[in-house]
Design a protein around this motif. Structure first.
Motif, PDB file in Angstrom:
ATOM      1  N   THR A 110       0.843  -1.190   0.000  1.00  0.00           N
ATOM      2  CA  THR A 110       0.000   0.000   0.000  1.00  0.00           C
ATOM      3  C   THR A 110       0.876   1.237   0.000  1.00  0.00           C
ATOM      4  O   THR A 110       1.985   1.242   0.526  1.00  0.00           O
ATOM      5  CB  THR A 110      -0.918   0.028   1.244  1.00  0.00           C
ATOM      6  N   GLN A 111       0.385   2.287  -0.606  1.00  0.00           N
ATOM      7  CA  GLN A 111       1.171   3.509  -0.736  1.00  0.00           C
ATOM      8  C   GLN A 111       1.293   4.224   0.602  1.00  0.00           C
ATOM      9  O   GLN A 111       0.341   4.307   1.376  1.00  0.00           O
ATOM     10  CB  GLN A 111       0.549   4.440  -1.768  1.00  0.00           C
ATOM     11  N   VAL A 112       2.482   4.752   0.845  1.00  0.00           N
ATOM     12  CA  VAL A 112       2.786   5.470   2.076  1.00  0.00           C
ATOM     13  C   VAL A 112       3.105   6.918   1.724  1.00  0.00           C
ATOM     14  O   VAL A 112       3.767   7.187   0.712  1.00  0.00           O
ATOM     15  CB  VAL A 112       3.995   4.822   2.798  1.00  0.00           C
ATOM     16  N   ALA A 113       2.622   7.857   2.523  1.00  0.00           N
ATOM     17  CA  ALA A 113       2.924   9.264   2.290  1.00  0.00           C
ATOM     18  C   ALA A 113       4.431   9.482   2.273  1.00  0.00           C
ATOM     19  O   ALA A 113       5.144   9.032   3.168  1.00  0.00           O
ATOM     20  CB  ALA A 113       2.282  10.128   3.376  1.00  0.00           C
ATOM     21  N   GLY A 114       4.933  10.145   1.244  1.00  0.00           N
ATOM     22  CA  GLY A 114       6.367  10.376   1.118  1.00  0.00           C
ATOM     23  C   GLY A 114       7.084   9.278   0.401  1.00  0.00           C
ATOM     24  O   GLY A 114       8.315   9.330   0.273  1.00  0.00           O
ATOM     25  N   GLU A 115       6.367   8.283  -0.127  1.00  0.00           N
ATOM     26  CA  GLU A 115       7.001   7.153  -0.792  1.00  0.00           C
ATOM     27  C   GLU A 115       7.407   7.521  -2.209  1.00  0.00           C
ATOM     28  O   GLU A 115       6.678   8.218  -2.927  1.00  0.00           O
ATOM     29  CB  GLU A 115       6.053   5.967  -0.828  1.00  0.00           C
ATOM     30  N   PHE A 116       8.584   7.027  -2.623  1.00  0.00           N
ATOM     31  CA  PHE A 116       9.008   7.182  -4.019  1.00  0.00           C
ATOM     32  C   PHE A 116       8.478   5.992  -4.810  1.00  0.00           C
ATOM     33  O   PHE A 116       8.706   4.841  -4.481  1.00  0.00           O
ATOM     34  CB  PHE A 116      10.535   7.202  -4.123  1.00  0.00           C
ATOM     35  N   ARG A 117       7.718   6.307  -5.862  1.00  0.00           N
ATOM     36  CA  ARG A 117       7.174   5.274  -6.731  1.00  0.00           C
ATOM     37  C   ARG A 117       7.441   5.682  -8.169  1.00  0.00           C
ATOM     38  O   ARG A 117       7.280   6.845  -8.547  1.00  0.00           O
ATOM     39  CB  ARG A 117       5.665   5.082  -6.517  1.00  0.00           C
ATOM     40  N   HIS A 118       7.840   4.716  -8.995  1.00  0.00           N
ATOM     41  CA  HIS A 118       8.071   4.995 -10.413  1.00  0.00           C
ATOM     42  C   HIS A 118       6.774   5.464 -11.071  1.00  0.00           C
ATOM     43  O   HIS A 118       5.709   4.984 -10.748  1.00  0.00           O
ATOM     44  CB  HIS A 118       8.580   3.745 -11.123  1.00  0.00           C
TER      45      HIS A 118
END
Length: 237
Positions: free
Chosen positions: A229-237
């Motif tokens: 699950t996506q986390v605030a501040g996460e780097f995702r392509h």
């Protein structure tokens, strides 16, 4: 219609860096970027699709990585070696060679103050030499299993060895860190864990290739059965 909260991915309007949760003040509807110190308002109504609805392709095995299974554990080994270390090697030889000559002249001439003055520079040279040697020899070994995660760096001693029990591990994500200095801008990536209480614990720092951090995240989460699950501040392509 569902009233479940939706995640908003925020980036700095000045430098483009992804914001950490600690950078954001929902009460003030504002954020301050820790990378460039810019202060700006944040949107209060710009929802995006929930993270679980955003599929990500699986990252392939990066160069310098190996994986194996030991019983119920997944073991991932990441070599530190990179061709860029040869630049540091030449710098190290030059720097320490100069300091040897410096101390040789100072001692033979009885100029002990001159020799003492060079001790700080000598310490820098020794630290660089140790870092270069570690880059040639060391690997990071990540072992994930039912009991949790263990991270070890070696064979040369290096800070950052740690363990995290399975019940402490709620999520993993890749975190981007942008540093700006007189020599330009550098970007590094950290493998970070979300622990109970929405706390953050950095597991592996200063990875130069985001695919390496994302590979580690994906493989560990898959092995331990953690939903991505996506986390605030996460780097995702």
């Amino acid at each position: 219609m569902s009233n479940a909260p939706q995640l908003i991915e925020l980036k700095c309007r000045n430098c483009g860096s992804q914001l950490d949760p600690a950078d954001i003040s929902p009460q003030l509807a504002a954020a301050r970027c820790r990378h460039c110190n810019a202060l700006f308002a944040i949107p209060t109504a710009a929802p995006v699709a929930p993270a679980e609805a955003i599929p990500r392709p699986e990252v392939g095995l990066p160069k310098g990585f190996t994986t194996r299974h030991e019983g119920a554990d997944l073991v991932i080994t990441r070599r530190w070696f990179t061709p860029a270390v040869f630049f540091l090697l030449f710098f190290c030889i030059f720097w320490n060679g100069f300091m040897i000559v410096w101390h040789g002249i100072a001692i033979t001439q009885g100029m002990w103050i001159m020799s003492a003055f060079g001790l700080i520079h000598t310490a820098v040279g020794i630290a660089v030499a140790y870092s270069v040697l570690a880059t040639f020899l060391n690997s990071t070994v990540v072992q994930a299993g039912p009991s949790g995660i263990g991270i070890r760096h070696g064979p040369l001693p290096w800070r950052g060895n740690q363990t995290l029990s399975r019940d402490q591990l709620q999520q993993l994500y890749c975190q981007e860190k942008v540093s700006r200095g007189k020599n330009g801008t550098s970007v590094r990536y950290h493998l970070t864990a979300v622990t109970p209480g929405n706390q953050r614990q950095t597991l592996i720092k200063n990875i130069t290739d985001p695919d390496q951090a994302i590979f580690l995240e994906q493989q560990i989460e898959k092995h331990l059965g953690i939903m991505d699950t996506q986390v605030a501040g996460e780097f995702r392509h």
